[in-house]
Write an enzyme that holds these catalytic residues in place. Structure first.
Site, PDB file in Angstrom:
ATOM      1  CD  GLU A  96     -13.278  -1.630 -11.386  1.00 16.55           C
ATOM      2  OE1 GLU A  96     -14.331  -0.977 -11.477  1.00 16.55           O
ATOM      3  OE2 GLU A  96     -12.186  -1.224 -11.826  1.00 16.55           O
ATOM      4  CE  LYS A 135     -18.683  15.661 -10.197  1.00 19.07           C
ATOM      5  NZ  LYS A 135     -18.542  14.873  -8.940  1.00 19.07           N
ATOM      6  CD  GLU A 184      -8.430   7.747 -19.459  1.00 19.41           C
ATOM      7  OE1 GLU A 184      -8.128   7.923 -18.268  1.00 19.41           O
ATOM      8  OE2 GLU A 184      -7.721   8.145 -20.398  1.00 19.41           O
ATOM      9  CB  CYS A 200      -8.793   1.720 -13.259  1.00 15.27           C
ATOM     10  SG  CYS A 200      -7.372   2.723 -13.711  1.00 15.27           S
TER      11      CYS A 200
HETATM   12  P1  NAI Z   1     -17.937   6.834 -10.384  1.00 19.66           P
HETATM   13  O1  NAI Z   1     -18.323   6.448 -11.759  1.00 19.66           O
HETATM   14  O2  NAI Z   1     -18.809   6.444  -9.257  1.00 19.66           O
HETATM   15  O3  NAI Z   1     -17.756   8.417 -10.295  1.00 19.66           O
HETATM   16  C1  NAI Z   1     -16.786   9.084 -11.075  1.00 19.66           C
HETATM   17  C2  NAI Z   1     -17.188  10.535 -11.247  1.00 19.66           C
HETATM   18  O4  NAI Z   1     -18.390  10.614 -12.006  1.00 19.66           O
HETATM   19  C3  NAI Z   1     -17.460  11.281  -9.955  1.00 19.66           C
HETATM   20  O5  NAI Z   1     -16.925  12.585 -10.074  1.00 19.66           O
HETATM   21  C4  NAI Z   1     -18.978  11.304  -9.902  1.00 19.66           C
HETATM   22  O6  NAI Z   1     -19.487  12.382  -9.157  1.00 19.66           O
HETATM   23  C5  NAI Z   1     -19.323  11.443 -11.365  1.00 19.66           C
HETATM   24  N1  NAI Z   1     -20.654  10.981 -11.755  1.00 19.66           N
HETATM   25  C6  NAI Z   1     -21.359   9.940 -11.247  1.00 19.66           C
HETATM   26  N2  NAI Z   1     -22.543   9.814 -11.889  1.00 19.66           N
HETATM   27  C7  NAI Z   1     -22.588  10.780 -12.830  1.00 19.66           C
HETATM   28  C8  NAI Z   1     -23.543  11.178 -13.808  1.00 19.66           C
HETATM   29  N3  NAI Z   1     -24.711  10.539 -13.954  1.00 19.66           N
HETATM   30  N4  NAI Z   1     -23.252  12.220 -14.603  1.00 19.66           N
HETATM   31  C9  NAI Z   1     -22.080  12.871 -14.486  1.00 19.66           C
HETATM   32  N5  NAI Z   1     -21.140  12.555 -13.571  1.00 19.66           N
HETATM   33  C10 NAI Z   1     -21.387  11.521 -12.748  1.00 19.66           C
HETATM   34  O7  NAI Z   1     -16.465   6.260 -10.176  1.00 19.66           O
HETATM   35  P2  NAI Z   1     -15.678   6.206  -8.782  1.00 19.66           P
HETATM   36  O8  NAI Z   1     -16.376   5.274  -7.864  1.00 19.66           O
HETATM   37  O9  NAI Z   1     -15.394   7.593  -8.335  1.00 19.66           O
HETATM   38  O10 NAI Z   1     -14.279   5.604  -9.261  1.00 19.66           O
HETATM   39  C11 NAI Z   1     -13.991   4.249  -9.313  1.00 19.66           C
HETATM   40  C12 NAI Z   1     -14.088   3.716 -10.733  1.00 19.66           C
HETATM   41  O11 NAI Z   1     -13.230   4.448 -11.603  1.00 19.66           O
HETATM   42  C13 NAI Z   1     -13.677   2.271 -10.876  1.00 19.66           C
HETATM   43  O12 NAI Z   1     -14.582   1.590 -11.695  1.00 19.66           O
HETATM   44  C14 NAI Z   1     -12.331   2.382 -11.567  1.00 19.66           C
HETATM   45  O13 NAI Z   1     -11.955   1.224 -12.274  1.00 19.66           O
HETATM   46  C15 NAI Z   1     -12.526   3.543 -12.451  1.00 19.66           C
HETATM   47  N6  NAI Z   1     -11.243   4.098 -12.851  1.00 19.66           N
HETATM   48  C16 NAI Z   1     -10.824   3.976 -14.157  1.00 19.66           C
HETATM   49  C17 NAI Z   1      -9.578   4.429 -14.548  1.00 19.66           C
HETATM   50  C18 NAI Z   1      -9.132   4.347 -15.970  1.00 19.66           C
HETATM   51  O14 NAI Z   1      -8.216   5.087 -16.336  1.00 19.66           O
HETATM   52  N7  NAI Z   1      -9.705   3.501 -16.802  1.00 19.66           N
HETATM   53  C19 NAI Z   1      -8.654   5.030 -13.575  1.00 19.66           C
HETATM   54  C20 NAI Z   1      -9.180   5.112 -12.247  1.00 19.66           C
HETATM   55  C21 NAI Z   1     -10.434   4.660 -11.912  1.00 19.66           C
END
Ligand code: NAI
Ligand code: MG
Length: 478
Positions: free
Chosen positions: A379, A175, A251, A285
């Site tokens: 962040e 997804k 992550e 991230c």
């Molecule tokens: P997000 O959490 O808004 O969305 C990520 C994914 O989760 C999307 O596919 C979204 O549609 C899905 N999603 C959202 N709510 C959901 C729910 N209730 N149930 C199931 N799926 C759901 O994250 P975003 O804005 O796309 O990405 C940025 C974030 O990702 C930042 O916080 C960043 O630090 C983190 N990140 C962490 C990494 C790591 O390896 N620790 C690497 C890259 C980004």
């Protein structure tokens, strides 16, 4: 206008209700494509396909060597289609084409090659026993994996999850983030072209809450959930997973500390400090978003850092030579500029940068903000860094460890014992010393505290994507 469908059971399809969403190019600030929006009924279809491919299809039974061959064939196709795959991410979220084509796509191909080989070559424990038994471990595939990805490194983070899951014999529903659907559909098409059987890699588009994401995390037919995204979303997904007792790997976000000691090689420290916060427009991230500089190097280092930040080239991400594109969406641009609006009230000062044209934010350096300021604790996920001087090593470690996050940290010093001492004291999943973003896929990857639960990479991915089984056999008469 181009359309990116779901890939379910070997077919590219619309949603059952034919719902679509626009895919917006953040540089042009207009839709360039459309993608399907899946709901619970589409998630049911995808899970059924993955379930059937796992329960009765060839994939889990092929053997490591044949899966290795097919995953390398997929990696070959990713390399051959690097232009299209890279441009899909560039159009979807504004990442410079040089980075998408030159870094993310090769790394995505490498994800498949590495995990295909890692699974094929892995050894499992056999326990020496003097009780007349032979005891050994088998790593059975876990089943159906839901992989939920963010928009900042679309193809690279998707393949980082999909590759180990497939290599260990699972079937997958990917997804992608709603902002960045395109490269995932391209990946799904290429997997079929490479010869992966139908239903082995499915792609389901849609939003999170009340949409495809939630439908997958609530689904009892899913055996593993691997998620990369925001810490708040991670909490919601952990609750959903708990209802079905589904193991989950999270992550999450970061607020990386970057410690520059006065004895550091300052040229090297400036180089990596710039990369760590301004590459991908800070939407990383692992960004080094808190820069702590030891007195007496503070003034000189800051002057060189600001000059290097001001020299970065902003522009059309499709053009070679562009170093910073726009932020990925209108919503994200509003979030980042919202943080800039808090700086003065919270006691800080913008030394350089600020909002740019359209959805751009210029490389921004904030000084003087106290540790409790929002820009020092939360962040921001943009090209925005807070800088602060420090005196002693203990003070540096306390500052670095002073947020709820613990994804990564950087240390710049030429003092060997300090490098080891500080690396040990930092609360982080990864510490880079005199470098940044170097990844060896055998190493554990993940975060402490609000930065995540669990580790992936090498044998850590094996632990998560399999059900280890102990076999205990009596070999002498009892
Ligand atoms: P997000 O959490 O808004 O969305 C990520 C994914 O989760 C999307 O596919 C979204 O549609 C899905 N999603 C959202 N709510 C959901 C729910 N209730 N149930 C199931 N799926 C759901 O994250 P975003 O804005 O796309 O990405 C940025 C974030 O990702 C930042 O916080 C960043 O630090 C983190 N990140 C962490 C990494 C790591 O390896 N620790 C690497 C890259 C980004
Ligand atoms: Mg988000």
């Amino acid at each position: 206008m181009e359309f990116f469908g779901h890939v379910i059971d070997g077919q590219e399809v619309e949603s059952l209700d034919r719902a679509r969403m626009p895919v917006v190019d953040p540089y042009l600030r207009e839709p360039w494509a459309q993608a399907a929006v899946g709901g619970p009924a589409d998630a049911d279809r995808a899970v059924a396909a993955a379930r059937a491919a796992f329960d009765s299809g060839p994939w889990p039974r092929l053997g490591f060597a044949e899966r290795q061959r097919l995953l390398h064939a997929l990696a070959d196709l990713l390399e051959r289609h690097a232009d299209d795959l890279g441009m899909a991410d560039t159009r979807d979220m504004g990442k410079p084409a040089d980075d998408a084509r030159g870094h993310d796509v090769p790394r995505s191909a490498w994800n498949f090659r590495f995990f295909a080989d890692d699974a094929r070559l892995a050894a499992a424990d056999a326990l020496p026993s003097d009780t007349g038994h032979h005891i050994y471990t088998r790593y059975e595939p876990a089943g159906v994996v839901a992989a939920i990805a963010p928009w900042n490194f679309p193809l690279m983070l998707e393949t980082w999850k999909v590759a180990p899951a497939l290599a260990w014999g699972n079937t997958v529903i990917l997804k992608p983030a709603e902002q960045t659907p395109s490269s995932a559909t391209l990946l799904g098409r290429l997997a079929l072209e490479a010869g992966l059987p139908p239903g082995v890699l499915n792609v389901l588009h849609g939003y999170g809450p009340d949409s495809a994401g939630q439908a997958l995390t609530d689904h009892p037919g899913v055996d593993r959930i691997t998620f990369t995204g925001e810490s708040g979303t991670g909490r919601v997904i952990a609750r959903a997973a708990a209802a079905n007792l589904t193991p989950v790997s999270l992550e999450l976000g970061g607020k990386g500390a970057n410690l520059v000691f006065a004895d550091a090689d300052l040229d090297n420290a400036v180089h990596w400090s710039i990369r760590s916060i301004f590459s991908n427009a800070g939407q990383v991230c692992l960004a080094g978003s808190r820069l702590y500089i030891q007195q007496p190097a503070y003034e000189e280092f800051l002057a060189r850092f600001v000059a290097a930040a001001d020299a970065l080239r902003l522009g059309d991400p499709r053009l070679s030579g562009t170093q910073l594109g726009p932020l990925a969406s209108a919503e994200h641009h509003a979030k980042v500029t919202g943080y800039l609006d808090t700086v003065e009230a919270d006691g800080g000062k913008i030394v350089t940068g600020g909002p740019g044209e359209g959805w751009f934010v210029r490389p921004t350096v904030i000084a003087g903000a106290p540790p409790q300021a929002r820009v020092c604790r939360e962040e921001i996920f943009g090209p925005v860094v807070v800088v602060q001087p420090f005196g002693s090593e203990d003070e540096a470690v306390a500052l670095a460890n002073g947020t709820p996050f613990g994804l990564n940290a950087m240390v710049f010093t030429e003092n060997l014992s300090r490098a080891h001492r500080v690396s040990a004291a930092l609360r982080a999943g990864t510490v880079w010393v005199n470098c940044f973003f170097v990844r060896d896929l055998r190493a554990p990857f993940g975060g402490v505290g609000d930065s995540g639960v669990g580790r992936e990479g090498g044998r850590f991915s094996r632990e998560f994507f399999t059900e280890p089984k102990a076999v205990v056999m009596q070999i002498s008469p009892g």
